[in-house]
Design a protein around this motif. Structure first.
Motif, PDB file in Angstrom:
ATOM      1  N   LEU A 219      41.748  36.983  43.048  1.00 56.12           N
ATOM      2  CA  LEU A 219      42.701  37.295  45.013  1.00 56.12           C
ATOM      3  C   LEU A 219      43.474  36.391  44.380  1.00 56.12           C
ATOM      4  O   LEU A 219      44.503  36.353  45.409  1.00 56.12           O
ATOM      5  CB  LEU A 219      41.650  36.028  45.440  1.00 56.12           C
ATOM      6  CG  LEU A 219      41.513  36.059  47.286  1.00 56.12           C
ATOM      7  CD1 LEU A 219      40.429  35.504  47.298  1.00 56.12           C
ATOM      8  CD2 LEU A 219      42.400  35.141  47.578  1.00 56.12           C
ATOM      9  N   VAL A 220      44.111  35.433  43.563  1.00 54.38           N
ATOM     10  CA  VAL A 220      45.061  35.204  42.503  1.00 54.38           C
ATOM     11  C   VAL A 220      45.322  35.249  42.047  1.00 54.38           C
ATOM     12  O   VAL A 220      44.919  35.135  41.161  1.00 54.38           O
ATOM     13  CB  VAL A 220      44.774  33.897  43.570  1.00 54.38           C
ATOM     14  CG1 VAL A 220      46.450  32.380  43.288  1.00 54.38           C
ATOM     15  CG2 VAL A 220      44.133  33.093  44.597  1.00 54.38           C
ATOM     16  N   ARG A 221      46.743  36.297  41.357  1.00 58.55           N
ATOM     17  CA  ARG A 221      46.687  36.577  40.807  1.00 58.55           C
ATOM     18  C   ARG A 221      48.771  35.902  40.158  1.00 58.55           C
ATOM     19  O   ARG A 221      49.177  35.661  41.217  1.00 58.55           O
ATOM     20  CB  ARG A 221      47.900  38.166  40.963  1.00 58.55           C
ATOM     21  CG  ARG A 221      48.186  38.829  39.858  1.00 58.55           C
ATOM     22  CD  ARG A 221      48.633  39.805  40.268  1.00 58.55           C
ATOM     23  NE  ARG A 221      49.272  40.346  40.877  1.00 58.55           N
ATOM     24  CZ  ARG A 221      49.966  41.877  40.956  1.00 58.55           C
ATOM     25  NH1 ARG A 221      49.005  43.000  40.541  1.00 58.55           N
ATOM     26  NH2 ARG A 221      50.725  42.389  41.672  1.00 58.55           N
ATOM     27  N   VAL A 222      48.521  35.446  39.172  1.00 58.24           N
ATOM     28  CA  VAL A 222      49.733  35.113  38.137  1.00 58.24           C
ATOM     29  C   VAL A 222      50.713  36.074  38.211  1.00 58.24           C
ATOM     30  O   VAL A 222      50.437  37.205  37.112  1.00 58.24           O
ATOM     31  CB  VAL A 222      49.451  34.143  37.019  1.00 58.24           C
ATOM     32  CG1 VAL A 222      50.565  33.411  36.204  1.00 58.24           C
ATOM     33  CG2 VAL A 222      47.927  32.963  37.522  1.00 58.24           C
ATOM     34  N   HIS A 223      52.214  36.091  38.227  1.00 60.69           N
ATOM     35  CA  HIS A 223      53.374  36.871  37.622  1.00 60.69           C
ATOM     36  C   HIS A 223      53.624  37.083  36.613  1.00 60.69           C
ATOM     37  O   HIS A 223      53.977  35.244  36.082  1.00 60.69           O
ATOM     38  CB  HIS A 223      54.519  36.262  38.693  1.00 60.69           C
ATOM     39  CG  HIS A 223      55.045  36.953  38.869  1.00 60.69           C
ATOM     40  ND1 HIS A 223      56.456  37.673  37.850  1.00 60.69           N
ATOM     41  CD2 HIS A 223      56.081  37.968  40.083  1.00 60.69           C
ATOM     42  CE1 HIS A 223      57.043  37.972  37.840  1.00 60.69           C
ATOM     43  NE2 HIS A 223      57.181  38.512  38.916  1.00 60.69           N
ATOM     44  N   LYS A 229      51.662  31.837  41.008  1.00 63.77           N
ATOM     45  CA  LYS A 229      50.696  32.120  42.200  1.00 63.77           C
ATOM     46  C   LYS A 229      51.192  32.982  42.962  1.00 63.77           C
ATOM     47  O   LYS A 229      52.408  32.365  44.228  1.00 63.77           O
ATOM     48  CB  LYS A 229      49.097  31.593  42.040  1.00 63.77           C
ATOM     49  CG  LYS A 229      49.100  31.183  40.257  1.00 63.77           C
ATOM     50  CD  LYS A 229      48.131  29.771  40.385  1.00 63.77           C
ATOM     51  CE  LYS A 229      47.573  29.412  39.756  1.00 63.77           C
ATOM     52  NZ  LYS A 229      46.439  28.174  39.685  1.00 63.77           N
ATOM     53  N   GLN A 230      50.064  33.772  43.445  1.00 61.42           N
ATOM     54  CA  GLN A 230      50.972  34.832  44.565  1.00 61.42           C
ATOM     55  C   GLN A 230      49.355  34.929  44.959  1.00 61.42           C
ATOM     56  O   GLN A 230      48.096  35.289  44.290  1.00 61.42           O
ATOM     57  CB  GLN A 230      51.295  35.972  44.275  1.00 61.42           C
ATOM     58  CG  GLN A 230      50.912  36.777  43.014  1.00 61.42           C
ATOM     59  CD  GLN A 230      51.242  38.378  43.312  1.00 61.42           C
ATOM     60  OE1 GLN A 230      52.386  38.755  43.231  1.00 61.42           O
ATOM     61  NE2 GLN A 230      51.229  38.757  44.770  1.00 61.42           N
ATOM     62  N   LEU A 231      49.002  35.269  46.022  1.00 60.85           N
ATOM     63  CA  LEU A 231      47.860  35.973  46.842  1.00 60.85           C
ATOM     64  C   LEU A 231      47.549  36.938  47.298  1.00 60.85           C
ATOM     65  O   LEU A 231      49.143  37.788  46.670  1.00 60.85           O
ATOM     66  CB  LEU A 231      47.998  35.445  48.421  1.00 60.85           C
ATOM     67  CG  LEU A 231      47.490  34.457  48.997  1.00 60.85           C
ATOM     68  CD1 LEU A 231      48.331  34.047  50.701  1.00 60.85           C
ATOM     69  CD2 LEU A 231      45.934  33.821  48.555  1.00 60.85           C
ATOM     70  N   PHE A 232      47.147  37.975  45.900  1.00 58.79           N
ATOM     71  CA  PHE A 232      46.988  39.322  45.364  1.00 58.79           C
ATOM     72  C   PHE A 232      46.471  40.695  46.598  1.00 58.79           C
ATOM     73  O   PHE A 232      46.237  41.515  47.125  1.00 58.79           O
ATOM     74  CB  PHE A 232      46.415  38.960  44.331  1.00 58.79           C
ATOM     75  CG  PHE A 232      46.133  40.827  43.838  1.00 58.79           C
ATOM     76  CD1 PHE A 232      47.930  42.085  43.775  1.00 58.79           C
ATOM     77  CD2 PHE A 232      45.621  41.883  43.007  1.00 58.79           C
ATOM     78  CE1 PHE A 232      48.027  42.860  43.408  1.00 58.79           C
ATOM     79  CE2 PHE A 232      45.835  42.551  42.395  1.00 58.79           C
ATOM     80  CZ  PHE A 232      47.101  42.963  42.567  1.00 58.79           C
ATOM     81  N   ALA A 233      44.572  39.450  47.856  1.00 60.90           N
ATOM     82  CA  ALA A 233      43.829  40.147  48.285  1.00 60.90           C
ATOM     83  C   ALA A 233      44.990  41.186  49.364  1.00 60.90           C
ATOM     84  O   ALA A 233      46.290  40.534  49.605  1.00 60.90           O
ATOM     85  CB  ALA A 233      43.661  39.422  48.540  1.00 60.90           C
TER      86      ALA A 233
END
Length: 305
Positions: A219-223, A229-233
């Motif tokens: 749900l949260v991805r690391v660049h 961190k970013q919201l990936f959903a």
């Protein structure tokens, strides 16, 4: 992008140690200069306007300039290049400054020469472009960057709205964000009908679904380059949160989507004919705005790895 430039694109070369909570220091207001290039914030939260740069008719763009533009793209989320910066026939050459373009069209977005495809309002009618998304987030390896060139822009409307998904993550209370960090979700390419509307032929639709089965993602991805961190959903593809009841899953996703739609982290980009735009598909989410009626909108797209 030249092979000699590949080694320059590492986390150590980008800004790190970003604040965990969105605060005044996260916003940008002042232009930055490098040689003859000026980058002005498009909005405080996301985007930059590039002036003083044009791809030469012959010869290569110096690597030091390529590196500056690449780093700026990671920093600003998207870069806008004014009409005249890139000639209509030089769009794929422009895309190569940031990586390796590859064709990623479908029946409604056919090849437009080389590795690019056309997004033409006269034929592309899927409507899913108007739902918040990260390009190809239902695939195991979404592209790093997406670039567009406006061959035809509406006189009014037809913009693209961008959300800084890293800034949106920083809007969330850190304790709640810690919980979101532990969750995984299912992204499904046909969750909101992208595949169904792109492939009206039943046999081709079955094939497309087999090639893009539901995918478990964080749900949260690391660049991978900045470590942020970013919201990936994303609304277009997110099907459910794993391991929680349906009501909890829906509530969690709605909370995430609400932060991504927050005015503090969003801006609308307004197209001009001859303008080029490139965004970091790992930093921003985006959606089109269908408010241009019967006006013609023709964009050329490059998907860049």
């Amino acid at each position: 992008m030249s092979a000699n430039l590949q080694h320059l694109h590492r986390p150590a070369d980008t800004e790190t140690h970003q604040p965990r909570v969105l605060g005044p220091e996260s916003f940008r207001y002042e232009p930055e200069f490098f040689q003859d290039i000026r980058i002005t914030p498009y909005s405080p939260a996301v985007g930059g306007i590039v002036e003083g740069f044009a791809i030469p008719a012959s010869g290569e763009v110096p690597e030091v300039v390529q590196r500056h533009l690449y780093r700026s793209l990671l920093k600003y989320g998207f870069l806008s290049f004014a009409p005249g910066s890139i000639a209509p026939g030089g769009f794929e050459r422009f895309a190569h400054l940031f990586g390796s373009p590859r064709f990623a069209g479908n029946p409604q977005a056919p090849r437009a020469g080389g590795e690019t495809n056309a997004i033409d309002s006269a034929r592309k009618k899927t409507r899913t472009n108007y739902i918040w998304h990260i390009d190809q987030a239902y695939r195991e390896r979404p592209q790093k960057f997406t670039a567009l060139y406006a061959h035809k822009a509406p006189g009014f409307g037809g913009g693209t709205v961008f959300s800084n998904a890293t800034a949106a993550y920083r809007l969330i209370d850190p304790k709640f964000a810690d919980y979101l960090d532990t969750l995984t979700i299912i992204h499904n390419g046909d969750q909101m009908g992208l595949l169904s509307m792109s492939y009206p032929d039943p046999e081709r639709l079955i094939e497309a679904r087999l090639q893009a089965p539901p995918l478990e993602v964080p749900l949260v991805r690391v660049h991978p380059e900045t470590g942020d961190k970013q919201l990936f959903a994303c609304e277009l593809y997110a099907q459910r949160v794993l391991g929680v009841p349906r009501l909890v899953s829906d509530s969690l996703l709605n909370i995430v989507f609400e932060f991504l739609r927050s005015p503090e982290v969003c801006t609308e980009y307004r197209w001009q004919e001859g303008a080029a735009l490139i965004w970091d598909n790992r930093i921003v989410q985006h959606r089109g705005v269908f408010n241009y009626g019967g006006q013609h909108r023709l964009l050329q797209r490059a998907v860049i790895d």
